[in-house]
Design a protein around this motif. Sequence first.
Motif, PDB file in Angstrom:
ATOM      1  N   ASP A 195       0.849  -1.186   0.000  1.00 54.05           N
ATOM      2  CA  ASP A 195       0.000   0.000   0.000  1.00 54.05           C
ATOM      3  C   ASP A 195       0.888   1.240   0.000  1.00 54.05           C
ATOM      4  N   LEU A 196       0.880   1.976  -1.102  1.00 53.65           N
ATOM      5  CA  LEU A 196       1.791   3.103  -1.268  1.00 53.65           C
ATOM      6  C   LEU A 196       1.554   4.166  -0.198  1.00 53.65           C
ATOM      7  N   ARG A 197       0.292   4.444   0.083  1.00 54.48           N
ATOM      8  CA  ARG A 197      -0.021   5.469   1.085  1.00 54.48           C
ATOM      9  C   ARG A 197       0.543   5.090   2.452  1.00 54.48           C
ATOM     10  N   ASP A 198       0.299   3.870   2.878  1.00 58.15           N
ATOM     11  CA  ASP A 198       0.767   3.449   4.198  1.00 58.15           C
ATOM     12  C   ASP A 198       2.288   3.440   4.280  1.00 58.15           C
ATOM     13  N   ARG A 199       2.941   2.961   3.224  1.00 59.93           N
ATOM     14  CA  ARG A 199       4.405   2.861   3.248  1.00 59.93           C
ATOM     15  C   ARG A 199       5.067   4.237   3.266  1.00 59.93           C
ATOM     16  N   ILE A 200       4.567   5.165   2.456  1.00 59.52           N
ATOM     17  CA  ILE A 200       5.165   6.504   2.425  1.00 59.52           C
ATOM     18  C   ILE A 200       4.932   7.215   3.752  1.00 59.52           C
ATOM     19  N   SER A 202       4.653   5.803   6.616  1.00 55.94           N
ATOM     20  CA  SER A 202       5.537   5.170   7.587  1.00 55.94           C
ATOM     21  C   SER A 202       6.973   5.648   7.413  1.00 55.94           C
ATOM     22  N   ILE A 203       7.446   5.686   6.171  1.00 56.07           N
ATOM     23  CA  ILE A 203       8.831   6.078   5.879  1.00 56.07           C
ATOM     24  C   ILE A 203       9.095   7.526   6.278  1.00 56.07           C
ATOM     25  N   THR A 204       8.101   8.405   6.057  1.00 56.99           N
ATOM     26  CA  THR A 204       8.301   9.848   6.295  1.00 56.99           C
ATOM     27  C   THR A 204       7.711  10.312   7.630  1.00 56.99           C
ATOM     28  N   SER A 205       7.357   9.359   8.499  1.00 55.69           N
ATOM     29  CA  SER A 205       6.737   9.690   9.802  1.00 55.69           C
ATOM     30  C   SER A 205       5.519  10.590   9.635  1.00 55.69           C
ATOM     31  N   GLY A 206       4.771  10.336   8.556  1.00 53.95           N
ATOM     32  CA  GLY A 206       3.539  11.062   8.313  1.00 53.95           C
ATOM     33  C   GLY A 206       3.691  12.405   7.637  1.00 53.95           C
ATOM     34  N   GLU A 207       4.938  12.843   7.373  1.00 55.75           N
ATOM     35  CA  GLU A 207       5.148  14.177   6.820  1.00 55.75           C
ATOM     36  C   GLU A 207       4.942  14.231   5.312  1.00 55.75           C
ATOM     37  N   GLY A 208       5.203  13.144   4.604  1.00 51.58           N
ATOM     38  CA  GLY A 208       5.036  13.130   3.156  1.00 51.58           C
ATOM     39  C   GLY A 208       6.318  13.397   2.399  1.00 51.58           C
TER      40      GLY A 208
END
Length: 325
Positions: A195-200, A202-208
């Motif tokens: 899931d691209l949304r969940d992974r990004i 997670s990787i960016t600590s929610g910042e995007g």
Amino acid sequence: MRAVLCSSFTGPGDLRLGEIDEPKPAGDEILIDVHAASVSFMDQLVVSGLYQMRPPTPFVPGTEASGVVVAVGDEVTAFAPGDRVACSAWTGGYAERMIAKDSKCVRLPEGVAFEAAATVLHNYGTAYYALVERARAQRGETLFVTGSAGGVGLAAVDLGRHLGLRVVAGIGSDDKAALVRRYGAGDIVNYRCEDLRDRIKSITSGEGIDIGFDNIGGAIFEQMARLMKWGGRLMPIGFTSGEIPQLPMNLPLLKNYSILGVFVGAWAEKFSAEAARMNATLMQLLADGKIRPHIDRVLRLEEAGEAMRAVASRTVQGRIVLKVR
């Protein structure tokens, strides 16, 4: 001279090796004895009639090559016969000799091989123009690259690493993970099974994402548009999915992010002096080992059709090079 000919916009299967007259350089052009030419997704689109520019048929495909200068036009002062060069052009690279405008040629530093040089101007030129000129990337920012194992995508990963960015590589199959990690990706997302949304998030600590570098278009781009950080820059590079995305404009409005078009070929036509300086910078980075073009395989000139079919099927990592001499 020998050349690969495209006589109709019916795709790689109808390319034929033939004999044509040697081209003659105009005043601002140089004639190059081609040693190597690269095969890109754009080349495959052109011969299939799917690119925005359609050359008159028959024509010789090939947008990027390297070799030795044979002759120069009357207006050319920067190059002379015997110079080792790389060049970009809309057509002509899949032949024993080609012509190119002097503004789209660059001299090769000592020690740079023809095969590597033939893969730099389009791949790394697109990445450099996007990241440095358009996005004004700053060290430490998060860069998300889709199609990251392809020619342009891998160049963006490699250059992003060199620029000190935090590189997140998007791939469509796990067999590409090792390559993109070797080229500088700190995090990897397989958007075919994750899931691209969940992974990004997670990787960016929610910042995007600070910088989105999208080679695919379609649904992937539309998802990226919802994952941008405040003040980010989202760049459509190409549409290898075949689908041009539609974007609700409230998305960039709500986060004050920018959508930046990246068409390096048109920029190079309009700003030839700036493009020439960029090309020289890229070749010096190559000579210094700071960028590392990946050559998937080297084929013969007559195998151009096979090379394009491999590119179209997305089985190529980096670039295929045709060895002409």
